[in-house]
Design an enzyme around this catalytic site. Structure first.
Site, PDB file in Angstrom:
ATOM      1  N   SER A  16      -0.042   4.040 -11.849  1.00  0.00           N
ATOM      2  CA  SER A  16       0.707   2.896 -12.304  1.00  0.00           C
ATOM      3  C   SER A  16       2.036   2.687 -10.781  1.00  0.00           C
ATOM      4  O   SER A  16       1.769   1.446 -11.020  1.00  0.00           O
ATOM      5  CB  SER A  16       1.847   3.027 -13.218  1.00  0.00           C
ATOM      6  OG  SER A  16       1.384   2.959 -14.626  1.00  0.00           O
ATOM      7  N   GLU A  45      11.251  13.192 -13.397  1.00  0.00           N
ATOM      8  CA  GLU A  45      11.917  12.840 -12.885  1.00  0.00           C
ATOM      9  C   GLU A  45      12.734  13.119 -11.590  1.00  0.00           C
ATOM     10  O   GLU A  45      12.808  13.587 -10.571  1.00  0.00           O
ATOM     11  CB  GLU A  45      12.532  11.013 -13.400  1.00  0.00           C
ATOM     12  CG  GLU A  45      11.431   9.386 -13.170  1.00  0.00           C
ATOM     13  CD  GLU A  45      10.640   9.585 -15.025  1.00  0.00           C
ATOM     14  OE1 GLU A  45      11.412  11.398 -15.984  1.00  0.00           O
ATOM     15  OE2 GLU A  45       9.765   9.466 -14.923  1.00  0.00           O
ATOM     16  N   PHE A  71      13.540   4.596 -13.485  1.00  0.00           N
ATOM     17  CA  PHE A  71      13.919   5.822 -13.771  1.00  0.00           C
ATOM     18  C   PHE A  71      14.487   6.529 -12.675  1.00  0.00           C
ATOM     19  O   PHE A  71      14.144   7.489 -13.085  1.00  0.00           O
ATOM     20  CB  PHE A  71      12.439   6.130 -13.957  1.00  0.00           C
ATOM     21  CG  PHE A  71      11.876   6.115 -14.950  1.00  0.00           C
ATOM     22  CD1 PHE A  71      12.496   6.098 -16.285  1.00  0.00           C
ATOM     23  CD2 PHE A  71      10.126   6.042 -14.860  1.00  0.00           C
ATOM     24  CE1 PHE A  71      12.259   5.132 -17.236  1.00  0.00           C
ATOM     25  CE2 PHE A  71       9.184   5.592 -16.438  1.00  0.00           C
ATOM     26  CZ  PHE A  71      10.018   4.674 -17.297  1.00  0.00           C
ATOM     27  N   HIS A  95       7.821  -1.159 -10.020  1.00  0.00           N
ATOM     28  CA  HIS A  95       8.292  -2.492 -10.824  1.00  0.00           C
ATOM     29  C   HIS A  95       9.710  -2.789 -10.734  1.00  0.00           C
ATOM     30  O   HIS A  95      10.376  -2.506 -11.407  1.00  0.00           O
ATOM     31  CB  HIS A  95       7.739  -1.017 -12.515  1.00  0.00           C
ATOM     32  CG  HIS A  95       6.270  -0.944 -12.721  1.00  0.00           C
ATOM     33  ND1 HIS A  95       5.218  -0.053 -11.631  1.00  0.00           N
ATOM     34  CD2 HIS A  95       5.686  -1.290 -13.437  1.00  0.00           C
ATOM     35  CE1 HIS A  95       4.279  -0.162 -12.200  1.00  0.00           C
ATOM     36  NE2 HIS A  95       4.138  -0.710 -13.310  1.00  0.00           N
ATOM     37  N   ASP A 103       6.649  -4.544 -20.945  1.00  0.00           N
ATOM     38  CA  ASP A 103       7.110  -2.930 -21.311  1.00  0.00           C
ATOM     39  C   ASP A 103       9.373  -3.060 -21.747  1.00  0.00           C
ATOM     40  O   ASP A 103       9.809  -1.888 -22.545  1.00  0.00           O
ATOM     41  CB  ASP A 103       7.923  -2.333 -19.846  1.00  0.00           C
ATOM     42  CG  ASP A 103       6.486  -1.515 -19.107  1.00  0.00           C
ATOM     43  OD1 ASP A 103       4.963  -1.289 -20.470  1.00  0.00           O
ATOM     44  OD2 ASP A 103       6.587  -1.041 -18.416  1.00  0.00           O
ATOM     45  N   ARG A 163       5.968  -4.791  -9.209  1.00  0.00           N
ATOM     46  CA  ARG A 163       5.115  -4.555 -10.336  1.00  0.00           C
ATOM     47  C   ARG A 163       3.795  -5.710 -10.193  1.00  0.00           C
ATOM     48  O   ARG A 163       2.114  -5.311  -9.673  1.00  0.00           O
ATOM     49  CB  ARG A 163       4.887  -4.580 -11.553  1.00  0.00           C
ATOM     50  CG  ARG A 163       4.058  -4.720 -12.783  1.00  0.00           C
ATOM     51  CD  ARG A 163       4.307  -4.336 -14.232  1.00  0.00           C
ATOM     52  NE  ARG A 163       3.843  -4.863 -15.456  1.00  0.00           N
ATOM     53  CZ  ARG A 163       3.116  -5.778 -15.579  1.00  0.00           C
ATOM     54  NH1 ARG A 163       2.844  -6.793 -14.485  1.00  0.00           N
ATOM     55  NH2 ARG A 163       2.015  -5.523 -15.973  1.00  0.00           N
TER      56      ARG A 163
END
Length: 310
Positions: A16, A45, A71, A95, A103, A163
């Protein structure tokens, strides 16, 4: 794959965040096998970022850690230490906005860029800006941003990518050569003599401004368009360059997919920023663009309304 000492890690998101493009060309770390350049860090992360700090402290390698921008919240203690300790870790965040629609709002970064820009304003103990945060507008700017990140050995670098697909910005002559101006933090993408307003953004919103500009110019309203991948870097340029890019005599309209405060100091007291002041919603990216007002036609109307008030 030409930078032999690059160590890339991804938090279970290689396909991704597109670090899998690098993974396909190198070996990955496995139990008992350390002749590698790629680490599958799992959904960890913070641990991944802390490992990168350790690698940077050891020296000899360039650590890159990839995950979704939302994140970055998990990584905050680690990248704050990167900034404090002047560690050249590259944080790769993809993203970058509400367009992670399917999402849901939990995965849609809204306030994250504002948080990062605050850290960009802090000076480290060497008197440098403690973080270089770059949000490029298209493929050419992304290439320049990577160049800057690899050359930055004084501080951590945050690369903030989208994204969705983004149209390349129109070139006057050579798009890559023009994008090299991003090394100054901000530059004029589109210039018009007699421009009545300056349109300003970073990331994917710059392409939206280009769409809006086409409509404005059909109405006889000439515009300048400015891309600002890094406000901190821009503020480090000479006063004359800053005034050349942002003409204080003209109204300035800013567009951001995050909190308006991200661009508030750039547009000035008489300027306007169109941004988000709420969390996202669950829907495809195109639907959210339409609902939130981030299409060329809707931005065109916002600019017209703004100009009518001054």
């Amino acid at each position: 794959d030409k930078v032999e000492n690059l160590i890339v890690a991804s938090a279970d998101l290689a396909n991704s965040d597109k670090t899998d493009g690098y993974l396909k060309k190198v070996n990955q770390f496995r139990p008992g096998s350390f002749d590698a350049n790629f680490l599958h860090a799992g959904v960890c992360e913070f641990s991944m970022a802390a490992l990168a700090n350790g690698m940077a402290l050891h020296g000899g390698v360039i650590p890159v850690v990839g995950t979704f921008f939302i994140f970055s919240d998990y990584q905050k203690p680690a990248f704050r230490l990167s900034a404090l300790m002047e560690l050249p870790v590259i944080f790769l965040w993809t993203h970058d906005a509400f367009r992670v629609g399917e999402d849901g709002p939990t995965h849609q970064p809204i306030e994250q860029e504002a948080q990062l820009r605050l850290l960009e304003k802090l000076k480290n103990h060497s008197g440098e800006r403690s973080l270089l945060a770059l949000r490029p507008a298209d493929a050419a700017e992304s290439t320049v941003a990577w160049k800057m990140a690899l050359e930055n050995t004084k501080t951590p670098t945050g690369l903030i990518f989208s994204r969705q697909k983004i149209n390349d910005l129109p070139a006057q002559k050579n798009r890559f050569e023009e994008a090299m101006q991003a090394e100054k933090g901000a530059y004029i993408v589109r210039s018009n003599k007699g421009a009545k307003v300056t349109l300003l953004a970073n990331g994917s919103e710059v392409a939206t401004l280009v769409d809006a500009a086409e409509l404005l110019e059909k109405d006889g309203i000439k515009v300048n368009i400015v891309s600002v991948p890094s406000e901190g870097l821009f503020r480090d340029q000479s006063e004359s360059y800053q005034k050349q890019v942002l003409d204080e005599t003209k109204p300035v309209f800013g567009l951001t997919a995050g909190l308006p405060v991200v661009l508030s100091q750039l547009v000035g007291p008489k300027g306007k920023v169109f941004g988000l002041e709420h969390f996202g919603y669950s829907a495809p990216a195109g639907v959210l663009d339409e609902k939130f007002g981030f299409t060329g036609d809707q931005v065109y109307k916002e600019v017209k309304t703004y100009l009518s008030t001054i």
